[in-house]
Write an enzyme that holds these catalytic residues in place. Sequence first.
Site, short mmCIF file in Angstrom:
data_model
loop_
_atom_site.label_atom_id
_atom_site.label_comp_id
_atom_site.label_asym_id
_atom_site.label_seq_id
_atom_site.Cartn_x
_atom_site.Cartn_y
_atom_site.Cartn_z
CG HIS A 26 21.36 -45.30 -63.69
ND1 HIS A 26 20.54 -46.41 -63.72
CD2 HIS A 26 20.92 -44.48 -64.69
CE1 HIS A 26 19.65 -46.25 -64.70
NE2 HIS A 26 19.86 -45.09 -65.30
CD GLU A 27 21.93 -40.77 -65.35
OE1 GLU A 27 22.24 -40.43 -66.51
OE2 GLU A 27 20.85 -41.32 -65.08
CG HIS A 30 22.84 -44.19 -69.06
ND1 HIS A 30 22.31 -45.30 -69.67
CD2 HIS A 30 21.97 -43.86 -68.07
CE1 HIS A 30 21.17 -45.63 -69.08
NE2 HIS A 30 20.95 -44.77 -68.10
#
Length: 215
Positions: A26-27, A30
Amino acid sequence: MASYYASQIQSMLYVAPAMLVAIICHECAHGWMSDRLGDPTPRQSGRLTLNPLKHLDPVGTLCLLFFHMGWAKPVPINPRYYRNQKSGIILVSLAGPVTNFILAFFSLLLYGVLALYAPESSSFWDTVVIIVYYSAVINVGLGVFNLIPFPPLDGSHVLEELIPAVGVFFHRFQNYGRLILMLLLVSGALSRPLSYLDNAVLNGLWRIAYMILIH
């Protein structure tokens, strides 16, 4: 009582690896998206890494572990590097949840393959099947939860770009966002609506995976 705690510990052992993969991807998504849009900040801050310690937020991780809904430390970005700041921020914000949904889909696909072809009465494969299923559940939960338009979640950044006046409203209590989210999770106020959304997304992804498997 002892058996209850034993089952809880066993459940956490299944959840932990799925949770770490979900948070890291997820990170990193980003950071990767921001990097692709010309922003060197995530790379310079060391956030384009698979090291979970760089991404874990203590409170968000506990919420994810116990409620299957949580958050990680935000990846630092600098939107001034984007050609179009509005679309850039939206793309970066959506990259994390979209990555979780992709991971959930492939987890369900693998779950279906293992359910069909894994050897029966094998404790090893039974464990793998459970972890893969938890991976789908965790990734859907993380993706859906982070789309909530409330700071500091990804959905709030999207809403702020679409409706700038909302950003002024969010700014008033941005320092209390994590505390408010934690209280909402502990109180169970978000349980029913998020469970409904999680199940809807999970069932939708499973239907697509099942159609692929039977063909």
